[in-house]
Scaffold this motif. Structure first.
Motif, PDB file in Angstrom:
ATOM      1  N   TYR A  76       0.832  -1.195   0.000  1.00  0.00           N
ATOM      2  CA  TYR A  76       0.000   0.000   0.000  1.00  0.00           C
ATOM      3  C   TYR A  76       0.875   1.257   0.000  1.00  0.00           C
ATOM      4  O   TYR A  76       1.889   1.328   0.678  1.00  0.00           O
ATOM      5  CB  TYR A  76      -0.879   0.021   1.254  1.00  0.00           C
ATOM      6  CG  TYR A  76      -1.750   1.247   1.360  1.00  0.00           C
ATOM      7  CD1 TYR A  76      -3.034   1.238   0.850  1.00  0.00           C
ATOM      8  CD2 TYR A  76      -1.289   2.417   1.966  1.00  0.00           C
ATOM      9  CE1 TYR A  76      -3.848   2.355   0.941  1.00  0.00           C
ATOM     10  CE2 TYR A  76      -2.091   3.536   2.056  1.00  0.00           C
ATOM     11  CZ  TYR A  76      -3.365   3.503   1.549  1.00  0.00           C
ATOM     12  OH  TYR A  76      -4.160   4.616   1.623  1.00  0.00           O
ATOM     13  N   SER A  77       0.457   2.246  -0.792  1.00  0.00           N
ATOM     14  CA  SER A  77       1.096   3.559  -0.768  1.00  0.00           C
ATOM     15  C   SER A  77       0.147   4.564  -1.400  1.00  0.00           C
ATOM     16  O   SER A  77      -0.508   4.256  -2.388  1.00  0.00           O
ATOM     17  CB  SER A  77       2.418   3.558  -1.545  1.00  0.00           C
ATOM     18  OG  SER A  77       2.931   4.868  -1.643  1.00  0.00           O
ATOM     19  N   GLN A  78       0.092   5.756  -0.832  1.00  0.00           N
ATOM     20  CA  GLN A  78      -0.703   6.819  -1.441  1.00  0.00           C
ATOM     21  C   GLN A  78       0.106   7.613  -2.453  1.00  0.00           C
ATOM     22  O   GLN A  78      -0.435   8.487  -3.117  1.00  0.00           O
ATOM     23  CB  GLN A  78      -1.258   7.758  -0.368  1.00  0.00           C
ATOM     24  CG  GLN A  78      -2.351   7.116   0.448  1.00  0.00           C
ATOM     25  CD  GLN A  78      -3.048   8.097   1.362  1.00  0.00           C
ATOM     26  OE1 GLN A  78      -2.527   9.143   1.718  1.00  0.00           O
ATOM     27  NE2 GLN A  78      -4.271   7.767   1.740  1.00  0.00           N
ATOM     28  N   ASP A  88      -3.051   2.810  -3.593  1.00  0.00           N
ATOM     29  CA  ASP A  88      -3.958   3.028  -2.467  1.00  0.00           C
ATOM     30  C   ASP A  88      -5.279   2.330  -2.796  1.00  0.00           C
ATOM     31  O   ASP A  88      -5.415   1.698  -3.846  1.00  0.00           O
ATOM     32  CB  ASP A  88      -4.142   4.515  -2.175  1.00  0.00           C
ATOM     33  CG  ASP A  88      -4.700   5.304  -3.353  1.00  0.00           C
ATOM     34  OD1 ASP A  88      -5.084   4.700  -4.387  1.00  0.00           O
ATOM     35  OD2 ASP A  88      -4.770   6.540  -3.245  1.00  0.00           O
ATOM     36  N   CYS A  89      -6.259   2.432  -1.908  1.00  0.00           N
ATOM     37  CA  CYS A  89      -7.500   1.673  -2.096  1.00  0.00           C
ATOM     38  C   CYS A  89      -8.247   2.059  -3.362  1.00  0.00           C
ATOM     39  O   CYS A  89      -8.747   1.203  -4.087  1.00  0.00           O
ATOM     40  CB  CYS A  89      -8.400   1.797  -0.873  1.00  0.00           C
ATOM     41  SG  CYS A  89      -8.932   3.475  -0.475  1.00  0.00           S
ATOM     42  N   THR A 137      -6.731  10.069   4.780  1.00  0.00           N
ATOM     43  CA  THR A 137      -6.269   8.953   5.614  1.00  0.00           C
ATOM     44  C   THR A 137      -7.417   8.167   6.245  1.00  0.00           C
ATOM     45  O   THR A 137      -7.178   7.130   6.847  1.00  0.00           O
ATOM     46  CB  THR A 137      -5.319   9.451   6.728  1.00  0.00           C
ATOM     47  OG1 THR A 137      -6.018  10.420   7.515  1.00  0.00           O
ATOM     48  CG2 THR A 137      -4.059  10.056   6.140  1.00  0.00           C
ATOM     49  N   HIS A 140     -12.138   5.234   2.492  1.00  0.00           N
ATOM     50  CA  HIS A 140     -11.738   3.881   2.096  1.00  0.00           C
ATOM     51  C   HIS A 140     -12.780   3.279   1.159  1.00  0.00           C
ATOM     52  O   HIS A 140     -13.947   3.668   1.169  1.00  0.00           O
ATOM     53  CB  HIS A 140     -11.581   3.005   3.344  1.00  0.00           C
ATOM     54  CG  HIS A 140     -10.881   1.711   3.094  1.00  0.00           C
ATOM     55  ND1 HIS A 140      -9.665   1.604   2.456  1.00  0.00           N
ATOM     56  CD2 HIS A 140     -11.234   0.438   3.418  1.00  0.00           C
ATOM     57  CE1 HIS A 140      -9.307   0.344   2.393  1.00  0.00           C
ATOM     58  NE2 HIS A 140     -10.252  -0.390   2.974  1.00  0.00           N
ATOM     59  N   ARG A 161      -5.143  -2.013   1.668  1.00  0.00           N
ATOM     60  CA  ARG A 161      -5.226  -1.326   2.951  1.00  0.00           C
ATOM     61  C   ARG A 161      -3.854  -0.932   3.484  1.00  0.00           C
ATOM     62  O   ARG A 161      -2.860  -1.629   3.281  1.00  0.00           O
ATOM     63  CB  ARG A 161      -5.997  -2.147   3.973  1.00  0.00           C
ATOM     64  CG  ARG A 161      -5.422  -3.480   4.336  1.00  0.00           C
ATOM     65  CD  ARG A 161      -6.367  -4.200   5.308  1.00  0.00           C
ATOM     66  NE  ARG A 161      -5.913  -5.528   5.616  1.00  0.00           N
ATOM     67  CZ  ARG A 161      -5.240  -5.871   6.716  1.00  0.00           C
ATOM     68  NH1 ARG A 161      -4.937  -4.965   7.611  1.00  0.00           N
ATOM     69  NH2 ARG A 161      -4.884  -7.117   6.911  1.00  0.00           N
ATOM     70  N   GLY A 162      -3.855   0.198   4.177  1.00  0.00           N
ATOM     71  CA  GLY A 162      -2.628   0.746   4.740  1.00  0.00           C
ATOM     72  C   GLY A 162      -1.943  -0.217   5.698  1.00  0.00           C
ATOM     73  O   GLY A 162      -2.594  -0.930   6.450  1.00  0.00           O
ATOM     74  N   GLY A 163      -0.613  -0.229   5.639  1.00  0.00           N
ATOM     75  CA  GLY A 163       0.172  -1.080   6.520  1.00  0.00           C
ATOM     76  C   GLY A 163       0.186  -2.543   6.110  1.00  0.00           C
ATOM     77  O   GLY A 163       0.844  -3.365   6.742  1.00  0.00           O
TER      78      GLY A 163
END
Length: 188
Positions: A76-78, A88-89, A137, A140, A161-163
């Motif tokens: 994941y990365s924006q 990202d999502c 942030t 979603h 998803r983040g992380g």
């Protein structure tokens, strides 16, 4: 000014504006930070919004990111991309639905240009569950696959998803009191 002149002037003016933007966008010379650059990227991300796609194809495309990098999920990365799509999502959902690269954002996916709001009970494979409120942030989006039981208390979904990165898991977003809503992509 007669009626004919009033109709022709706006059309001519509009054509002149479009003609002045087209060479820059086609040549890729639009500065990234300019208003025209933003418009060109949004237009590129919107490309393909009208072409239809099957629900099975959306799920197959979503599944590809689970093992896309040497058998591992796409991180994941924006700010990064994978094969031209943001990781990202909303970039992930844009990829699965075959929207133009780099993909639209979560708020865009919830707009009437891309989707139609539906009831959670109407969800079908490939529909979306979106929280378009809040900040970059907290917003979603996930891709609905199927209900886990006839009780409709949870479902299987694909998400970025983040992380973690690309995930296929059981979720309950939109069930109960939260800001998630169900949406049907207009591509079906």
């Amino acid at each position: 000014m007669n009626r004919r002149t009033r109709i022709v002037l706006p059309v001519v003016a509009g054509a002149a504006v479009l003609a002045s933007l087209t060479p820059m966008a086609v040549a890729g010379e639009t500065p990234a930070g300019s208003a025209a650059g933003t418009q060109a990227r949004e237009t590129k991300a919107e490309a393909g919004t009208q072409a239809s796609i099957s629900r099975n194809t959306v799920i197959k495309r979503a599944r590809t990111w689970l093992t896309a990098i040497d058998g591992h999920q796409v991180p994941y990365s924006q700010s990064k991309t994978f094969r031209g799509y943001r990781t990202d999502c909303s970039g992930y959902v844009s990829m699965a639905l075959k929207y133009g690269k780099p993909g639209t954002n979560t708020v865009g996916l919830a707009s009437s240009q891309f989707t139609k709001k539906i009831k959670m009970s109407q969800l079908k494979k490939g529909d979306l569950i979106i929280d378009a409120n809040g900040s970059s942030t907290t917003r979603h989006v996930v891709i609905f696959e199927k209900w886990t039981s006839a009780a409709h208390k949870s479902y299987r979904a694909y998400e970025q998803r983040g992380g973690y990165g690309t995930d296929h898991s059981t979720r309950s977003y939109g069930i109960g009191k939260d800001q998630y809503d169900a949406y049907r992509p207009k591509k079906y």
